[in-house]
Write an enzyme that holds these catalytic residues in place. Structure first.
Site, PDB file in Angstrom:
ATOM      1  N   GLN A 110       8.752  -0.328  -2.069  1.00 34.56           N
ATOM      2  CA  GLN A 110       8.384   0.081  -3.022  1.00 34.56           C
ATOM      3  C   GLN A 110       8.332   1.300  -3.747  1.00 34.56           C
ATOM      4  O   GLN A 110       7.646   1.719  -5.339  1.00 34.56           O
ATOM      5  CB  GLN A 110       6.894  -0.311  -3.290  1.00 34.56           C
ATOM      6  CG  GLN A 110       6.493  -1.599  -2.340  1.00 34.56           C
ATOM      7  CD  GLN A 110       4.912  -1.687  -1.786  1.00 34.56           C
ATOM      8  OE1 GLN A 110       3.971  -1.748  -3.023  1.00 34.56           O
ATOM      9  NE2 GLN A 110       5.353  -2.372  -0.691  1.00 34.56           N
ATOM     10  N   HIS A 136      10.941  -1.829  -6.920  1.00 36.45           N
ATOM     11  CA  HIS A 136      10.522  -1.249  -8.095  1.00 36.45           C
ATOM     12  C   HIS A 136      11.091   0.441  -8.879  1.00 36.45           C
ATOM     13  O   HIS A 136      10.372   0.417  -9.566  1.00 36.45           O
ATOM     14  CB  HIS A 136       8.956  -0.251  -8.227  1.00 36.45           C
ATOM     15  CG  HIS A 136       8.555  -1.883  -7.302  1.00 36.45           C
ATOM     16  ND1 HIS A 136       7.184  -0.965  -6.592  1.00 36.45           N
ATOM     17  CD2 HIS A 136       8.110  -2.873  -7.697  1.00 36.45           C
ATOM     18  CE1 HIS A 136       6.507  -2.275  -6.479  1.00 36.45           C
ATOM     19  NE2 HIS A 136       7.262  -3.417  -6.929  1.00 36.45           N
TER      20      HIS A 136
END
Length: 314
Positions: free
Chosen positions: A127, A145
């Site tokens: 992430q 992300h």
């Protein structure tokens, strides 16, 4: 409408009430986990993995949301549609991005790279947007992300390195550049965020900050190639994350409370497929109820010694 995002963003889970002592037996258990699933363990990491590199997290013990409860990051729709929000973001990122790029991989990043190179790890979904897993030598990495290393035009889609974009920001904002030099000389570095954002003195006026239009189409605005709060993971990235879970036989979760659904749904998917899920995190996570094993400790205490020992095991 994205207004509820202010509430959902925080997603604070409980602080640790106990601590799992990292004994030789605990290390043996994690080693056996890797040996049992050799070559098909998928890693899933969050901001806690980069804290030892000097990059703060959001929800940890000293995370931004706990220490600075009033802090709200820029939301996706604000950056896309509001000139003032873009000024605020680029002004703060102007000072925050250089220290973020100076961060070095820590023993956790290097442990993941070692586990992959020795054929214990099938891949890694992170992430984090700092690029430190790749810098440490991991190869099969999906940046769920996105990455801070690039910016993208919202109109024509062309990408540019964040370094090049920073140079253009400096040329457009000589007074801010000089202020940055003064801060560096006095040691008055602002507090950083995981996304390269920083706190700036209240007397600075964002309205004086200029940012460039796209150098290709001449009309579009740039944004970093990251998923902002309130934004969505691109379809192709989401589908790739599903395939990586489907191809693995076990999931190792490190340094994340799994507050964002884009990460938690991968844990949920693994458990629905009957796969083993091990969580290494100091503090409650959204996926604790889905874990087949939860160790209330940091990855820093577990992965480096396990990786070192497995590297010497035929």
């Amino acid at each position: 409408m994205v207004l509820p995002a202010r509430v959902k963003i925080k997603g604070l889970y409980g602080l640790p009430k106990t601590h799992t002592p990292v004994t030789p037996a605990v290390l043996d258990t994690i080693m056996e986990f890797f040996q049992r699933h050799r070559g098909s363990v998928l890693g899933l990491t969050g901001a806690g993995v980069s804290v030892p590199s000097g990059i703060p997290d959001y929800r940890g013990i000293n995370g931004t949301y706990r220490v600075h409860g009033s802090y709200t990051p820029i939301l996706h729709h604000e950056l896309v549609s509001q000139h003032a929000s873009r000024q605020r973001y680029w002004a703060r990122s102007f000072f925050g991005i250089r220290p973020a790029f100076k961060a070095e991989p820590n023993p956790i990043h290097r442990a993941f790279a070692s586990l992959e190179s020795h054929k214990y790890l099938s891949g890694l979904i992170t992430q984090n947007v700092d690029g430190l897993h790749l810098q440490a030598g991991s190869r099969n990495v999906l940046e769920l992300h996105g990455t801070l290393k690039q910016v993208k035009c919202l109109s024509c889609g062309i990408k540019e390195s964040r370094d090049e974009f920073q140079q253009r920001l400096e040329e457009l904002n000589p007074e801010w550049t000089e202020f940055g030099r003064e801060m560096a000389q006095t040691g008055a570095e602002p507090r950083r965020r995981p996304d390269g954002d920083v706190d700036l003195p209240s007397n600075l006026q964002y309205s004086s900050f200029s940012y460039p239009k796209c150098h290709h189409c001449r009309t579009g605005n740039y944004m970093p190639t990251v998923v902002f709060f309130g934004g969505s993971v691109p379809d192709q990235v989401r589908e790739q994350s599903y395939r990586m879970v489907d191809d693995a036989s076990a999931l190792l979760v490190c340094g994340t409370s799994l507050a964002t659904f884009s990460a938690y749904r991968l844990v949920k998917r693994a458990r629905e497929q009957g796969k083993q899920v091990v969580i290494l995190n100091f503090g409650q996570t959204r996926g604790d109820g889905d874990a087949t094993m939860k160790l209330e400790t940091t990855a820093e205490d577990v992965l480096p010694p396990v990786a070192a020992q497995l590297a010497e095991t035929p």
